[in-house]
Each structure stands twice: as C-alpha cells, then as structure tokens.
Design a protein around this motif. Structure first.
Motif, mmCIF file in Angstrom:
data_model
loop_
_atom_site.group_PDB
_atom_site.id
_atom_site.type_symbol
_atom_site.label_atom_id
_atom_site.label_comp_id
_atom_site.label_asym_id
_atom_site.label_seq_id
_atom_site.Cartn_x
_atom_site.Cartn_y
_atom_site.Cartn_z
ATOM 1 N N ALA A 37 10.930 -3.093 9.206
ATOM 2 C CA ALA A 37 11.448 -2.066 8.309
ATOM 3 C C ALA A 37 10.279 -1.378 7.625
ATOM 4 C CB ALA A 37 12.381 -2.681 7.267
ATOM 5 N N VAL A 38 10.325 -0.054 7.565
ATOM 6 C CA VAL A 38 9.290 0.737 6.896
ATOM 7 C C VAL A 38 9.894 1.290 5.617
ATOM 8 C CG1 VAL A 38 7.697 2.681 7.096
ATOM 9 C CG2 VAL A 38 8.272 1.335 9.127
ATOM 10 N N GLU A 71 -0.048 -0.279 3.241
ATOM 11 C CA GLU A 71 -1.128 0.690 3.421
ATOM 12 C C GLU A 71 -0.745 1.980 2.714
ATOM 13 O OE1 GLU A 71 -3.691 2.886 6.976
ATOM 14 O OE2 GLU A 71 -2.278 1.295 7.442
ATOM 15 N N GLU A 72 -1.516 2.327 1.699
ATOM 16 C CA GLU A 72 -1.315 3.557 0.933
ATOM 17 C C GLU A 72 0.128 3.678 0.416
ATOM 18 O OE1 GLU A 72 -2.507 6.822 3.303
ATOM 19 O OE2 GLU A 72 -4.624 6.243 3.368
ATOM 20 N N GLY A 73 0.641 2.597 -0.110
ATOM 21 C CA GLY A 73 1.963 2.623 -0.707
ATOM 22 C C GLY A 73 3.105 2.415 0.262
ATOM 23 N N THR A 74 2.837 2.419 1.579
ATOM 24 C CA THR A 74 3.883 2.198 2.582
ATOM 25 C C THR A 74 3.912 0.723 2.950
ATOM 26 O OG1 THR A 74 3.634 4.432 3.479
ATOM 27 C CG2 THR A 74 4.701 2.786 4.883
#
Length: 477
Positions: free
Chosen positions: A417-418, A442-445
C-alpha cells in the motif's frame, strides 16, 4: 541360538528327537542282523531263512520308496521353524521394491524443458538417460517448433540428485537449451485439466484473465496498457489481431482495445503457449464485461448496515459522486497527485483488466468506499478510499481484509500500500491484518508491504487465511 534365529540366517535346523530315533533304529538293525546270522550259521534251515530275509528286505525297501514318493518326509513348518516360502524366495526384486519405496519418500519434483531434434529415437535417448539416474517421468508435453521440438517434463527424482546432474545427463543424450526448476504438487494436474479450469475462472470473472495467464505461463510479468493512455503517457504500439510473439515477449490485443504484454526473460515462449494464451484472451473478449454479483451485508459496531460487493466500470458515475463528497485532504492521501485528475484515474481503477474492486454501499444505496486490488506486474497493490463521513468506523479494515484475502486466493506473494506517513488510519488497518510488514519511507511517502508467501507460520496459506479471519473485527480505519 534358537531355531527361528538359525532359520532366519539360512542355517539348517536339527532336532534331538530325530537323532534319538535314528540311533535307536541303528541299534535295532544291528541286533536283528546278529540274531539272523547266528540262526543261519547254526540252524538246519539256514539257506531257506536267508532267502526269506532277502525277500522281506526287498519288499520293505520297495514299500518305503513308494510311500516316500507319495507322502514325503518333510516335517511341518511349525515344527522345524523353517521360513515361509515367500521369505525363502524373496530375492533382488523384493529388495529393489523396498529401495524404491525409500527413494519415493525422499524424492523431489522438477519441471524441465529441453529442445531435441525432431527425429526418431531422440525422445527415447532422453528417457534412457533419465532412467539411468532413477528419474521417473510423470508427464510429458511436446511443443513443436519449426526446427526441433521442445519437450516439457514433470519429473520425480531422488532427493539427493542435483539439477546440474539432470541437465548434464540430458545434454549428453542430445537435449539443448535445457531449463529446469523445482515443481510442487500443483504441477501434478495434467495440462488439459489445468487449462479448462483457467478458462472456467476467466468465464466467471473478467478480473481473472491476468491471473489465468500467469498460472498458464508460469513465472512471468503481465502488464495491461489501456488504449487511451493517461496524461503524459505514450500510447502503446498497435498489435495485430492475431497478436505477436517475439521469443520471450508476447503481445496480445486486449478485449477493450488496449494491449496485454507478457514477458518471461528466463524462458522463451513456444507457439503452443502463445496459442493457449490467445485462446484465453479471445474467450474473455467474446464474453464481454462481467463481474460476480454476490454481495455481503454487514452490521457495523454502531448498528448501521453496509453492503460489500464487487464493482466495475458500471459504477463509474457513483464513484465520481463519492469523489465530490470527499474532502481535498482525503483525495490527496489516496491519489498522491493533483486533485483535479482524480476522476480520470477511475476508468483504470474500475476496469477488471487491471485488478479487482470492492465497493461499500450504505443503506440508502450510495457508494461510500472503494477498495482496489491492482495487478502491478509481478507485484500487487491495495488501495482504499473512504468517504470522510464513514472514516474511523471499521469500513476500511473490512475492505482491506477482503482484498488481502483475494490476493491470498490468487497466489500473490505480497501486497503493498502506498500512502502518506500521516495517514494513521491506513497504517492501523495494515497492522490489523496480523501479517509481517515492511515499511519504507521516502520524502513523506510511506510504502507498507505485507508478506503473504512463503507461507506464514504453520498451515501455509491456510495460516494466512486464519490470521485474516482473526482480524475480521471492524477496526477504526
């Protein structure tokens, strides 16, 4: 040492009773002979008695011979402790049978492909080479080529036999381009039965086509490209109606006008496999759009009833209306892009060609949540969108549990899940599955991966299903 033990080791068995009888008979014979000799030597009728004794002796010997031939003198087996006849005759064949049983307990299944010349005796040479390694051929399929033939075997080999030993023997016997990998019990199903089963699944559910192709062709990557590409994407190259086969890449025209690409870099496709895949796609095209219409009615902890069912492109209008009721924050957490493009994603998400979709309806009939299970090449993605008014009421947890259950049934090894790291509801729903999770930020994701295979814990896939069942209580997603 007992009689039984001596008989077991092949030694003759002697009995003291027989020895005593024979010794008594010997002494009796000596005494009778001495008495006859004295009578003949000192009596007046000596010659007459001698002739009579000879006649009696000859008659006795003749009777003994006749009796021995008719009845024999073998003592009962229970008396001598002799081995049964089946044990006495047990020879190399019985030993080899026992050895075969031992080998079968320690055997391994292999799938193997090799290319041979299309001439008499080529297959016989392969079979002889495999027999020399005590390898049993369980099934055989032939894939004719323009030059030569690809023979596909399902083998049962001794557990200690390495794949390199098998391929070496096949190469010496004339096989070329040999490929081999471990098989399992599912490969024991014969090819016609397996293909018919896949055709049945495809006929019942359009979303089964990518899965059926993957199970038909083994380890491969399947991608579906829409006829109308998304913004900024390039349109797929046109494909002939009959499809195209290029060694390790197969391209087929999708029923809705797009392109289905199948790649298998480690093993070239054969014309036979291409024909089978094309037949499945043609079946799907003839049947048209279809989705199972089963539905479940559930009661939330607060008492409201909801209906969970499969959704498809026919639910596009209801899905757009739900978008309008969702806040900008909810849409941003789901689509990770410009909110204005959210409606354009729905054609792809609701198409059964790219996965399966579950919809949640309220008692009034409105769609208030969507859950997607998307085939992403070798991987599988899960995604949820819950209308603001229905969040934190257990809807998301129920949808996610059902989607992961579908992934388990489809044989997926994992789902991911993203989302955004601030989406605590999605994180809680994934943790509520009770499965091993991997996190990557990574960068808030945030990407959360749930591992479904290799089988988790005792019971394999059944163990995963049991964990999902235990997570069935509505959470707070």
């Amino acid at each position: 040492m007992s009689d039984v033990t001596r008989a077991k080791h092949g030694r003759p068995v002697h009995h003291w009773r027989r020895d005593v009888i024979e010794l008594a008979a010997l002494f009796t014979a000596v005494a009778v002979a001495d008495a006859v000799a004295n009578l003949i030597g000192h009596g007046p009728d000596g010659p007459t008695l001698l002739l009579a004794s000879a006649a009696v002796l000859v008659g006795t010997a003749g009777f003994h011979t006749w009796w021995a031939r008719r009845h024999g003198h073998a003592p009962p087996k229970s008396d001598t402790g002799a081995r049964p006849r089946s044990e006495e005759q047990a020879g190399p064949s019985d030993q080899s049978r026992d050895a075969s049983a031992t080998v079968s307990e320690e055997s391994a299944l292999w799938r193997m492909r090799t290319t041979v010349k299309d001439e008499p005796g080529s297959l016989a040479a392969l079979c002889t080479a495999l027999a020399g390694l005590r390898v049993d051929i369980l099934s055989l399929q032939t894939h004719p080529l323009a030059e030569g033939t690809v023979d596909e075997f399902l083998l049962r080999a001794p557990g200690g036999l390495a794949a390199a030993d098998i391929t070496r023997a096949v190469s010496v016997a004339g096989g070329a381009g040999t490929w081999i990998e471990r098989a399992d019990a599912h490969d024991l199903v014969d090819a016609p039965t397996r293909v018919l089963g896949l055709a049945t699944r495809t006929a019942l559910d359009a979303a089964e086509l990518p899965l059926a192709l993957r199970q038909l062709l083994g380890r491969c990557t399947i991608r579906s490209l829409p006829a109308v590409p998304a913004v900024g994407s390039r349109a797929p190259e046109p494909v002939p109606v009959e499809g195209a086969l290029e060694d390790t890449v197969m391209r087929l025209r999708a029923p809705e006008g797009g392109v289905i690409t199948v790649e298998r870099p480690h093993l070239p496709f054969t014309p036979t496999e291409f024909a089978r895949a094309r037949a499945l796609v043609e079946l799907d095209a003839r049947l048209g759009p279809r989705v199972p219409r089963s539905q479940d009615v559930l009661t939330l902890p607060e008492g409201n009833d909801i209906t969970v069912r499969r959704a498809d492109i026919g639910d596009l209008a209801a899905a757009k209306e739900m978008h309008e009721r969702c806040s900008t924050r909810t849409l941003g957490m789901r689509y990770h892009g410009p909110i204005g493009d959210a409606d354009r994603y729905l054609n792809h998400l609701l198409s059964p060609r790219f996965g399966r979709t579950l919809a949640v309806q309220s008692a009034s009939g409105r769609v208030v949540a969507l859950g997607h299970l998307l085939w992403d090449g070798d991987e599988t993605e899960v995604a949820l969108l819950i209308e603001d008014a229905w969040q934190r009421r257990g809807v998301g947890s129920e949808l996610l549990r059902r989607l992961v259950g579908m992934a388990v049934e489809a044989g997926c090894e994992s789902v991911y899940a993203v989302t955004q790291s601030s989406n605590t509801g999605m994180v809680a729903a994934m943790r509520g599955l009770g499965l091993p999770l991997d996190y990557q930020i990574e960068e808030g994701t945030l990407v959360i991966t749930a591992r479904l295979a290799p089988p988790v814990g005792p019971g394999g896939a059944a163990g995963v299903a049991e964990r999902l069942s235990s997570a069935a209580e509505p959470g707070k997603a």
